[in-house]
Design a protein around this motif. Structure first.
Motif, mmCIF file in Angstrom:
data_model
loop_
_atom_site.group_PDB
_atom_site.id
_atom_site.type_symbol
_atom_site.label_atom_id
_atom_site.label_comp_id
_atom_site.label_asym_id
_atom_site.label_seq_id
_atom_site.Cartn_x
_atom_site.Cartn_y
_atom_site.Cartn_z
ATOM 1 N N LEU A 49 2.886 2.238 2.827
ATOM 2 C CA LEU A 49 2.860 2.845 4.168
ATOM 3 C C LEU A 49 4.263 3.341 4.530
ATOM 4 C CD1 LEU A 49 0.783 2.887 6.762
ATOM 5 C CD2 LEU A 49 2.423 1.229 7.631
ATOM 6 N N LEU B 97 -1.663 10.333 0.418
ATOM 7 C CA LEU B 97 -2.144 9.986 1.765
ATOM 8 C C LEU B 97 -3.661 10.009 1.823
ATOM 9 C CD1 LEU B 97 -1.092 9.344 4.644
ATOM 10 C CD2 LEU B 97 -1.266 11.779 5.134
ATOM 11 N N LEU B 98 -4.263 10.994 1.149
ATOM 12 C CA LEU B 98 -5.721 11.118 1.107
ATOM 13 C C LEU B 98 -6.358 9.896 0.443
ATOM 14 C CD1 LEU B 98 -7.990 13.292 1.712
ATOM 15 C CD2 LEU B 98 -7.815 13.879 -0.709
ATOM 16 N N CYS C 41 0.822 -1.223 0.000
ATOM 17 C CA CYS C 41 0.000 0.000 0.000
ATOM 18 C C CYS C 41 0.852 1.268 0.000
ATOM 19 C CB CYS C 41 -0.910 0.028 1.227
ATOM 20 S SG CYS C 41 -2.115 -1.293 1.238
ATOM 21 N N ILE D 164 -5.036 6.901 0.184
ATOM 22 C CA ILE D 164 -4.826 5.737 1.055
ATOM 23 C C ILE D 164 -5.911 5.673 2.134
ATOM 24 C CG2 ILE D 164 -3.292 4.817 2.872
ATOM 25 C CD1 ILE D 164 -0.929 5.658 1.084
ATOM 26 N N LEU D 165 -6.147 6.806 2.776
ATOM 27 C CA LEU D 165 -7.152 6.848 3.849
ATOM 28 C C LEU D 165 -8.555 6.604 3.306
ATOM 29 C CD1 LEU D 165 -5.779 9.873 5.904
ATOM 30 C CD2 LEU D 165 -5.692 7.463 6.552
ATOM 31 N N SER D 166 -8.856 7.181 2.132
ATOM 32 C CA SER D 166 -10.190 6.960 1.545
ATOM 33 C C SER D 166 -10.355 5.509 1.115
ATOM 34 C CB SER D 166 -10.419 7.900 0.364
ATOM 35 O OG SER D 166 -9.442 7.678 -0.631
ATOM 36 N N VAL E 167 -9.006 2.880 2.624
ATOM 37 C CA VAL E 167 -9.286 2.134 3.868
ATOM 38 C C VAL E 167 -10.746 2.311 4.260
ATOM 39 C CG1 VAL E 167 -8.803 2.040 6.353
ATOM 40 C CG2 VAL E 167 -6.923 2.222 4.731
ATOM 41 N N PHE E 168 -11.237 3.545 4.213
ATOM 42 C CA PHE E 168 -12.609 3.837 4.643
ATOM 43 C C PHE E 168 -13.639 3.141 3.751
ATOM 44 C CE2 PHE E 168 -16.418 6.560 4.286
ATOM 45 C CZ PHE E 168 -16.878 6.440 5.589
ATOM 46 N N VAL F 128 -5.086 -0.021 -1.701
ATOM 47 C CA VAL F 128 -5.337 -0.020 -0.248
ATOM 48 C C VAL F 128 -6.666 -0.707 0.055
ATOM 49 C CG1 VAL F 128 -5.583 1.433 1.796
ATOM 50 C CG2 VAL F 128 -4.050 2.112 -0.025
#
Length: 570
Positions: free
Chosen positions: A349, A456-457, A347, A459-461, A463-464, A386
């Motif tokens: 990280l 980063l945005l 991913c 990656i987080l989206s 995951v969500f 991700v």
């Protein structure tokens, strides 16, 4: 036999890595030529190219293959032909090394075909109908690339030699070299399974898991990328644009497909396809060193990911469906840890090995002046990576235990854990080490804050969205017909497997059926072979009648002769 090859490969991997570092620091290239045959002032020469790139890649191939061979000691423990399996793997590795060190298109073809042939033998290793179909699809898809490489060899005759290395720098912009680069690109597309040749890569999962670990990390699929890195200098702009388009499409397609797949090995195979698309895309943008950097880091975490998957499959009595898994972290904590670290590295990280190459690739792409489609596909693919990684962890490692109540899932294989433990340190630290070694001067990245935080945005989206979609097991969201259609379309890799099997086979089979009915069993058969045989047998029966009734025949002939004489007399 296993221990001998393991020790040999392990020793030579570190030796070649040290040599590669030395060549990198000194900026040293060595071409060794050995005269095989001399005939009437024509010499047949075997050339070997040693530079930092080939030495580093060889060291990674040998290190991963040594760990895979050691891993096979326990994974293939029930196999009656274990030595044959190990010899096939060794032959596979030697073919790859032969391809890496060849500065000559003919010797590259030998290694290239060696990879294709041995991969077919390994894919059909379990000898069932599914394996045979997958092996045939793999072999025939790769044959397209082999033909393209043969055509490239034919075009190289214009230069008077097949050693392409001598002509790369001076032939930039040359039409003939551009044509050869086109053929090489076609060969690389088939071997690295880019669109439209993507369907063989998930099908090749029919091979044993140690083979998958080797194939998808440092051999076979990376051969195409490596060849493109070598030919990157002479790629015409149009060909580069086509490669960028196909590579980015492959990234998107495989990322979407992995989110709808339930086979553990196929999910990881599709993630390989996604990373290969990323390498091809950045290659097309002109950053061959970056593509090579990601090639090396990807090899490490992908090999470990497949080894973890193999251990899970092995302990779950060959069950590969992630819906039957769950809560494996309680039964196999060390394997789950290794798998999570590999997933995090995949991913991107911070600060695992995948981060250094992947983040650099995405930021270099953001620095370029490109259209919006490519930009969006790159970042969407990061989010999808991700998403399916989180989905994989959610289904298999955490949640409810969905397997049999009577089971024996435990980490009892010390050999497998040792071989995985041998790679884990490199998965964590090798990215930073390679970035310090390969890039003597750091790549300067200057981006606005929003674009810098974009990765980063995503990656987080990812995951969500992954958590929200797969927490509900996709029951509610897939009620509508449109969602069902899109999920089937994505899960089938945009119908590529259907096109590459039925699309290629259906017309010849239909024509074959017509030919059978009209020719083999039709009027040509009646008036041709069958009628001829009928007439010959009829004539032979008449002759046989004469020969079997010879006294009667002679008497009749004598009577006829007497009658003929009497008629002439009167």
């Amino acid at each position: 036999m296993i221990n001998i090859y393991f020790k040999l490969f392990f020793f030579f991997s570190f030796l070649l890595f040290a040599m590669g570092l030395n060549f990198l620091v000194l900026d040293y290239i060595l071409i060794i030529e050995y005269n095989l045959l001399m005939l009437n002032s024509n010499s047949l020469v075997m050339s070997i190219l040693l530079d930092w790139m080939s030495l580093m890649f060889m060291s990674f191939v040998l290190f991963i293959s040594s760990m895979v061979i050691f891993y096979s000691k326990d994974y293939m423990i029930g196999d009656l032909n274990l030595n044959r399996f190990i010899l096939l793997v060794v032959l596979f590795v030697f073919s790859m090394i032969f391809l890496i060190i060849s500065p000559n298109l003919v010797s590259i073809l030998l290694g290239w075909d060696g990879l294709g042939l041995v991969s077919y033998c390994l894919v059909i290793y379990y000898q069932n109908v599914k394996s045979f179909n997958a092996g045939m699809l793999t072999a025939l898809s790769n044959r397209v690339g082999d033909v393209a490489l043969l055509m490239g060899i034919a075009w190289m005759v214009n230069f008077g030699s097949w050693s392409y290395v001598y002509y790369l720098d001076m032939m930039i912009g040359d039409k003939i070299m551009g044509m050869i680069a086109c053929f090489v690109m076609l060969a690389a597309l088939t071997k690295s399974a880019q669109i439209p040749f993507s369907s063989w890569l998930p099908a090749a999962m029919a091979a044993p898991t140690p083979v998958s670990s080797l194939v998808h990390s440092s051999t076979l699929v990376t051969a195409g990328v490596y060849l493109m890195i070598r030919f990157n200098v002479v790629m015409p702009p149009l060909v580069s644009t086509i490669l960028l388009f196909l590579g980015s499409l492959t990234m998107l397609m495989s990322g979407l497909g992995a989110n709808f797949e339930y086979d553990l090995k196929k999910i990881i195979a599709l993630s390989t396809l996604s990373q290969l698309g990323l390498m091809m895309s950045i290659l097309a943008l002109g950053s061959s060193t970056l593509a090579f950097f990601h090639l090396l880091t990807h090899a490490l975490f992908k090999a470990l990911l497949f080894m973890c998957a193999g251990n899970i499959i092995h302990m779950m009595s060959n069950c590969q469906d992630i819906r039957y898994m769950g809560s494996i972290i309680n039964q196999m904590p060390l394997t789950s840890t290794f798998m999570n670290i590999s997933n995090f590295s995949l991913c991107g990280l911070p600060f695992l090995s995948g981060f250094y190459s992947k983040d650099l690739i995405v930021e270099s792409m953001s620095m370029n002046y490109l259209n919006l489609i490519i930009y969006l596909i790159f970042y969407l693919s990061i989010g999808l990576t991700v998403m399916y990684s989180f989905r994989l962890s959610y289904y298999s490692l955490t949640g409810t235990f969905n397997y049999l109540s009577l089971h024996s899932i435990k980490e009892d294989s010390v050999v497998m854990l040792k071989s995985m433990g041998g790679i884990i340190l490199f998965v964590i630290f090798m990215g930073s080490m390679l970035s310090w070694m390969i890039f003597s001067t750091p790549i300067y990245i200057c981006l606005p804050l929003m674009m810098k935080l974009m990765a980063l945005l995503m990656i987080l989206s990812g995951v969500f969205i992954g958590y929200e979609m797969f927490k509900l097991k996709m029951t509610y969201h897939l009620k509508s017909l449109m969602c069902l259609t899109s999920s089937t379309f994505s899960a089938l890799m945009w119908n590529l497997p259907i096109l590459s099997t039925l699309g290629v086979n259906l017309s010849p089979l239909w024509l074959g059926d017509i030919y059978l009915k009209l020719f083999d069993q039709g009027w040509i058969e009646y008036y041709g072979g069958k009628n001829l045989s009928f007439m010959i047998s009829k004539l032979s029966m008449k002759f046989q009648y004469f020969s079997l009734n010879y006294v009667k025949m002679y008497f009749v002939m004598m009577v006829i002769w007497v009658i003929y004489l009497l008629m002439n007399m009167f």
